[in-house]
Design a protein around this motif. Structure first.
Motif, PDB file in Angstrom:
ATOM      1  N   UNK A  71       0.660  -1.203  -0.027  1.00 34.17           N
ATOM      2  CA  UNK A  71       0.076  -0.038  -0.137  1.00 34.17           C
ATOM      3  C   UNK A  71       0.882   1.210  -0.178  1.00 34.17           C
ATOM      4  N   UNK A  72       0.417   2.469  -0.417  1.00 33.85           N
ATOM      5  CA  UNK A  72       0.805   3.719  -0.464  1.00 33.85           C
ATOM      6  C   UNK A  72       2.073   3.689  -1.176  1.00 33.85           C
ATOM      7  N   UNK A  73       2.127   3.328  -2.309  1.00 35.50           N
ATOM      8  CA  UNK A  73       3.211   3.427  -3.181  1.00 35.50           C
ATOM      9  C   UNK A  73       2.972   4.880  -4.162  1.00 35.50           C
ATOM     10  N   UNK A  74       4.118   5.566  -4.496  1.00 34.21           N
ATOM     11  CA  UNK A  74       3.995   6.541  -5.447  1.00 34.21           C
ATOM     12  C   UNK A  74       4.635   6.073  -6.584  1.00 34.21           C
ATOM     13  N   UNK A  75       3.785   6.000  -7.633  1.00 34.54           N
ATOM     14  CA  UNK A  75       4.026   5.368  -9.030  1.00 34.54           C
ATOM     15  C   UNK A  75       4.448   6.351 -10.082  1.00 34.54           C
ATOM     16  N   UNK A  76       5.378   6.397 -10.846  1.00 35.71           N
ATOM     17  CA  UNK A  76       5.690   7.384 -11.723  1.00 35.71           C
ATOM     18  C   UNK A  76       5.557   6.376 -12.983  1.00 35.71           C
ATOM     19  N   UNK A 121       9.627   4.195   2.852  1.00 37.65           N
ATOM     20  CA  UNK A 121      11.116   3.981   3.329  1.00 37.65           C
ATOM     21  C   UNK A 121      12.312   4.227   1.935  1.00 37.65           C
ATOM     22  N   UNK A 122      11.823   4.743   1.122  1.00 40.52           N
ATOM     23  CA  UNK A 122      12.867   5.031  -0.114  1.00 40.52           C
ATOM     24  C   UNK A 122      13.118   3.631  -0.835  1.00 40.52           C
TER      25      UNK A 122
END
Length: 164
Positions: A100-105, A151-152
């Motif tokens: 959950x909560x991923x930033x996707x480009x 968490x990077x």
């Protein structure tokens, strides 16, 4: 025996040095013409440039290998599906749990050209399930999605998708 021909009889064909020269010149002219034709056709269809920055790409090669090793150790898996007007990306960890909560480009581009490149915006619609609107597109497209968490940790997925 004489080398003369009787009166009224035409002499037969004689192969001379000029005939040999004409044959050799014609042969090499045809070979050169075909080589030039194939070279022109090859350069028109593929100019030879794979990357605009080949030297820099070579320098970044070791960094890419290190990133792939780190990604393999992470154990994340991604699956992408193409639906009418939407692309869906599902991301799971090594245990199969949704992330959950991923930033996707992401970017969608044609396999053979950079023309028409799209940058879809993914939104999490369910745990580990991300969707982006693509509009009305058809045919084969390559999806490159770069997901990162708080968490990077970084995960890159590349998939070929096909819309009807």
């Amino acid at each position: 025996m004489s080398a003369t021909t009787p009166a009224g009889v035409k002499p037969g064909f004689r192969f001379t040095g000029w005939h040999m020269l004409a044959g050799v010149v014609t042969f090499f002219a045809v070979v050169i013409a075909v080589d030039v034709l194939f070279t022109v056709l090859a350069l028109r269809t593929f100019p030879g440039q794979v990357s605009v920055t080949p030297y820099e790409d070579g320098l970044l090669y070791n960094q890419r290998i290190a990133q792939q090793r780190a990604q393999a150790a992470l154990g994340w898996r991604a699956a992408a599906t193409a639906n009418a007007g939407v692309v869906t990306l599902t991301v799971q960890d090594a245990a199969g749990s949704p992330i959950r909560g991923l930033d996707i480009a992401a970017r969608l581009e044609r396999p053979a050209t950079e023309a028409g490149r799209l940058t879809p915006k993914f939104i999490e619609t369910a745990p580990g399930r991300y969707e982006a609107a693509t509009g009305r597109i058809a045919g084969a497209w390559d999806l490159t999605a770069e997901a990162s968490d708080t968490a990077g940790r970084r995960f890159v997925a590349e998939r070929r998708l096909t819309w009807p």
